[in-house]
Design a protein around this motif. Sequence first.
Motif, PDB file in Angstrom:
ATOM      1  N   UNK B 326       0.825  -1.222   0.000  1.00  9.92           N
ATOM      2  CA  UNK B 326       0.000   0.000   0.000  1.00  9.92           C
ATOM      3  C   UNK B 326       0.854   1.266   0.000  1.00  9.92           C
ATOM      4  N   UNK B 327       2.154   1.090   0.199  1.00  8.96           N
ATOM      5  CA  UNK B 327       3.028   2.271   0.234  1.00  8.96           C
ATOM      6  C   UNK B 327       2.882   3.084  -1.047  1.00  8.96           C
ATOM      7  N   UNK B 328       2.631   2.390  -2.135  1.00 12.86           N
ATOM      8  CA  UNK B 328       2.531   3.099  -3.411  1.00 12.86           C
ATOM      9  C   UNK B 328       1.079   3.318  -3.819  1.00 12.86           C
ATOM     10  N   UNK B 329       0.146   3.162  -2.898  1.00 12.11           N
ATOM     11  CA  UNK B 329      -1.268   3.340  -3.244  1.00 12.11           C
ATOM     12  C   UNK B 329      -1.514   4.743  -3.778  1.00 12.11           C
ATOM     13  N   UNK B 330      -2.413   4.829  -4.755  1.00 16.01           N
ATOM     14  CA  UNK B 330      -2.632   6.148  -5.366  1.00 16.01           C
ATOM     15  C   UNK B 330      -3.337   7.090  -4.397  1.00 16.01           C
ATOM     16  N   UNK B 331      -4.034   6.540  -3.423  1.00 16.93           N
ATOM     17  CA  UNK B 331      -4.631   7.396  -2.401  1.00 16.93           C
ATOM     18  C   UNK B 331      -3.562   7.704  -1.356  1.00 16.93           C
ATOM     19  N   UNK B 363      10.663   8.767  -5.589  1.00 19.79           N
ATOM     20  CA  UNK B 363      10.503   9.578  -6.802  1.00 19.79           C
ATOM     21  C   UNK B 363       9.045   9.764  -7.182  1.00 19.79           C
ATOM     22  N   UNK B 364       8.199   8.824  -6.740  1.00 16.62           N
ATOM     23  CA  UNK B 364       6.802   8.872  -7.182  1.00 16.62           C
ATOM     24  C   UNK B 364       5.917   9.740  -6.310  1.00 16.62           C
ATOM     25  N   UNK B 396      19.531  12.244   3.707  1.00 21.27           N
ATOM     26  CA  UNK B 396      20.382  12.985   2.811  1.00 21.27           C
ATOM     27  C   UNK B 396      19.950  12.831   1.349  1.00 21.27           C
ATOM     28  N   UNK B 397      19.454  11.646   1.045  1.00 23.28           N
ATOM     29  CA  UNK B 397      18.969  11.434  -0.324  1.00 23.28           C
ATOM     30  C   UNK B 397      17.805  12.379  -0.614  1.00 23.28           C
ATOM     31  N   UNK B 398      16.905  12.512   0.349  1.00 18.42           N
ATOM     32  CA  UNK B 398      15.779  13.424   0.153  1.00 18.42           C
ATOM     33  C   UNK B 398      16.283  14.860   0.014  1.00 18.42           C
ATOM     34  N   UNK B 399      17.286  15.176   0.815  1.00 22.02           N
ATOM     35  CA  UNK B 399      17.848  16.529   0.774  1.00 22.02           C
ATOM     36  C   UNK B 399      18.438  16.838  -0.600  1.00 22.02           C
TER      37      UNK B 399
END
Lengths: 171, 878
Positions: B326-331, B363-364, B396-399
């Motif tokens: 569900x981590x990638x659920x569109x909701x 990224x999504x 750091x990746x997010x940064x």
Amino acid sequence: MSSFLYTVNSFFILDNKGERVIAKYYSNDFENVTKQKAFEQKVFDKTSKVHFGGEITLLDNYIIVYKAFSNIVIYMIGDSDQNEVALLYVLNSFIDTLQNLFENQINKRTILDGINYTLLTLDEIIDGGIVLESDTSVIVDRVGIKLPDNDEDELGKVISSAKEQFINFLK
Amino acid sequence: MVVKKDDDESELVFENLEKGQVIQEKRAFNETPVHPRKCSLVISQFLYLLSRGDTFTTTEATEIFFAATKLFQSKDIPLRRLMWLLLKEFSLLSQDAIIVISSLTKDMTNPMSLYRANAIRILCKITDSFILPQIDRYFKQSIVEKDPHVASSALVSSIHLLKVSPEIVKRWVNEVQEAVNNKSNMVQYHAIALLHRIKQHDRLAVTKAVSTLIKGSIRSPYSQAYLIRCAVEVIEETNTEDPVFYDYINSCLRSKNEMVAYEAARSICALKNSSKKEITSAVSVLQNFLGSSKSTLKFAAVRTLNKLAQTNPAAVIPCNVDMESLITDSNRSIATLAITTLLKIGNESNVERLIKQIANFLDDINDEFKIVVVEAVTLLSQKFPKKYKHLILFLNKILRDEGTLQLKQSTLDAILTVVNNIPESKEIALTELCDFIEDCEFPDLSVQILHLLGQEGPLTSQPSQYIRYIYNRVLLDSGIIRAAAVNSIAKFGLLYEPMKEKVIILLGRCLLDEDDEVRDRATLYLQLLKQNNTRELTRLLVDDVPVPLVNLQKSLEHYINDGDFGQAFDLGSVSTVIESMPSPILEGKSSKQTSQSGGVTPKSLSTESNDGAPESYSTKLAQIPEFSTFGKLLKSSEIVELTENETEYVVNCVKHIFKEHIVFQFNCTNTLNYQRLENVSVKMIPSNPKSVKYECSIPIEILNFDEIQSCFVAIRYHPDNLPLCNFKNTLKFRTKEIDPSTGEPDDQGYDDQYSIEELEVSVKDFIQRTFVTNWKEEFAKLPEQEPATFALVSVKNLNDAVKQMISTLGMAPAEKSETVVPKSNKHQLFLSGKSLSTGALILARARMILDQSGLNTDVELTVKSDDQNLIDLILSSF
């Protein structure tokens, strides 16, 4: 936990710009129309961000279930600890009934042109936040009840002709 | 059916409808014969205006209401249906709506159920306690009607009437009981709900009724869902051992109706005493929902599991895999809940994998959502400090990825939190941040990072590796960043002796910078470094501002707003009282709840203190006449919790210290929705009654459900004899049951009391944290004192020892001595404070060493002050 009984806190239909088409509040959470509309705008902003693709979300202390049509979005709002499935059922009853009455055409024009049907449907489904009826066919019946125009005699005629037919059938 | 062609005009007619114009058209109602079509249109327009949000004056509404009553003569059903709705909607706005009663009672005798159903719904709106007895037979007879439309309308109307005239509605209990057996699902539901509400005050009767109903064959989904809620209520209120209630909820888990199965599952998860087996079955129902195609079902399940994970993470583990998908659920709401749940149930062994998995879909997702993830990861760092490396790399990746300033700021804040909490993470974080500023597009962030590098870099094992990155900023970036870089470089010169010469060279190169600020800073620092003026450099570069920054900001804002610049701003005027500062991470979560309560009276000193004004305690206390003679508020303590968070009454306390008085502010929350508390006060019994004199007590008059209000107790003491003692506390109040149908309390009520935890007044309450510019010098100046030695038993690491010393003494750490060098086994802590009563400076030095067993920490504490009395008190607190 808030009561299961008062399933719906409020209901509104917004157009694709987030402007209210119609609304009905069953609680006193928002004391005036300005505050209601501010809330509606917030709900619209949150759901338009995901292009209305979500069906359900949480905002402040409310559960919001919604469904988008070509140029309107129909929202059903419940308290945050409400049974969201029950809330969805109410929304579905409303939409199914309108689909039925408007021949599967739900948009701003059908809602407004058939405003009498729209509001009667709502009235038959929810009474003061309580679900009054959930069966679509029953609701359609109670809203769309269509008997011969303005004349009791006509009704009488229909009944007596039915009676006649029945008697003939028995013979 | 309504079929409309595309006709732009018709849409415009409605959208641009004017109230005044429609009001004119109501004359159509007066025409004879009635034109159903015309009148229907006018009514629709009125109803539309109302639902659009137009308001009607009482006169307008009354006129419309009365005009519409003319339509009772029509027998056109669609028109009648609209007229009823209009009357219902306008009955509340109109005067004398009661006039239509006779027409409605006539409709009540109509053979068509539609007439009776609608008439009863309007009767409910216009009736009051005086009228109801005269028409109550209509309700009674309608409730027992077979026709579901009429029966449901009557029952739901009665539920509404329970709030208006409970006594009368209660008399219909036999009819309601009969309606429970109606064949219609909805009638049964409404009858059960009304029955339950009629009996609500009588716990025994409710228990009996509910247990009878759940043993019967109630099949309608709404009734079942309602009964589950009733069963939960019985279990919670009576602590019954009777298995029938749990069994019922359990049996509903197997319902084919999703609403019912879900209601059962969430109830089991919420009940405190559900058995392991019950929870397992509930979780497996929810697990099924996780795989549903309906968003609402997924949402419902993950929301419930999220809550369950807080109290019982182990029970949620079976859903791990489902939730990961569900981590990638569109909701986004579902995905967010799934991630935060997963992070809650994560353990040392799978947290790494989880982090990797979240990294894969970063990224999504949008920035707003990333912030949620960042916050969750920050929490994780507190739970699994050993995993700091993965967490820092993840953050750091997010940064580094594309993102808004807001996201990057949150991420940087998160990194800073991790660095502060886990000293071992410092070096890796600094290295990553050095890389980041090489091409950081936000000057704000660069400045903050340069500050951090200057502050922490010199204290690491290899300070020299950072200087290159910092100097690169001087060469490549804009003025504001160059200025920050100069500061940072200068700090290396000050704090890391071996690099001083190098720093002098680098600063020399900045002297010709085109930016004034950069040049000025470089010149100043260079000069001071050459003169070896460590004291001034420390004051400029290292020392914190001697007052809390929030307070400084407020005071400066005041100063600017006052517009009177004849006098220079006086730093001494800034309050040093630090008010409650909840953890920023928890704050985000709890603010939701507090906004719900909302009912804080203006008089109360709310613990939320959203206004955050540093002076707010003192200004609010000053408004209470009893305290007006106490003088200036010297200090307010942090909030001390006196109850568990989930008890019936939640109480915490803030101690306000005045020169000769202490005001105890008890913030009380009533968490019982069926009770109203009156005259709430706290009775305090001191363990050492001689040192205190009771002054006064100010109770809370009325404390409603979910409200936070404060009551006060004031005592007097002599500054020469500080009242260091414990207080036994009892919450006293008069409790009144609330009638849920009316929301009104019963008249009588009874006195009750509730034990809350003890409260200690210790020496630290009389010490104010202060900041001294040069601690060591000041310490040397004060007269010598004998050190005291003692052991902190079972304090196994120096970080904990430092925290404990700071919190026991209530003093401020100086010279950055609160930071322990990693892996060392001894440490020196420097503290500074000021006596509240005499203003005398107090400095304390704690030398700490882990004892040989490694289980305890030995401390040698030297306290210096001109106030000998205070020194003795401080030492006696160990």
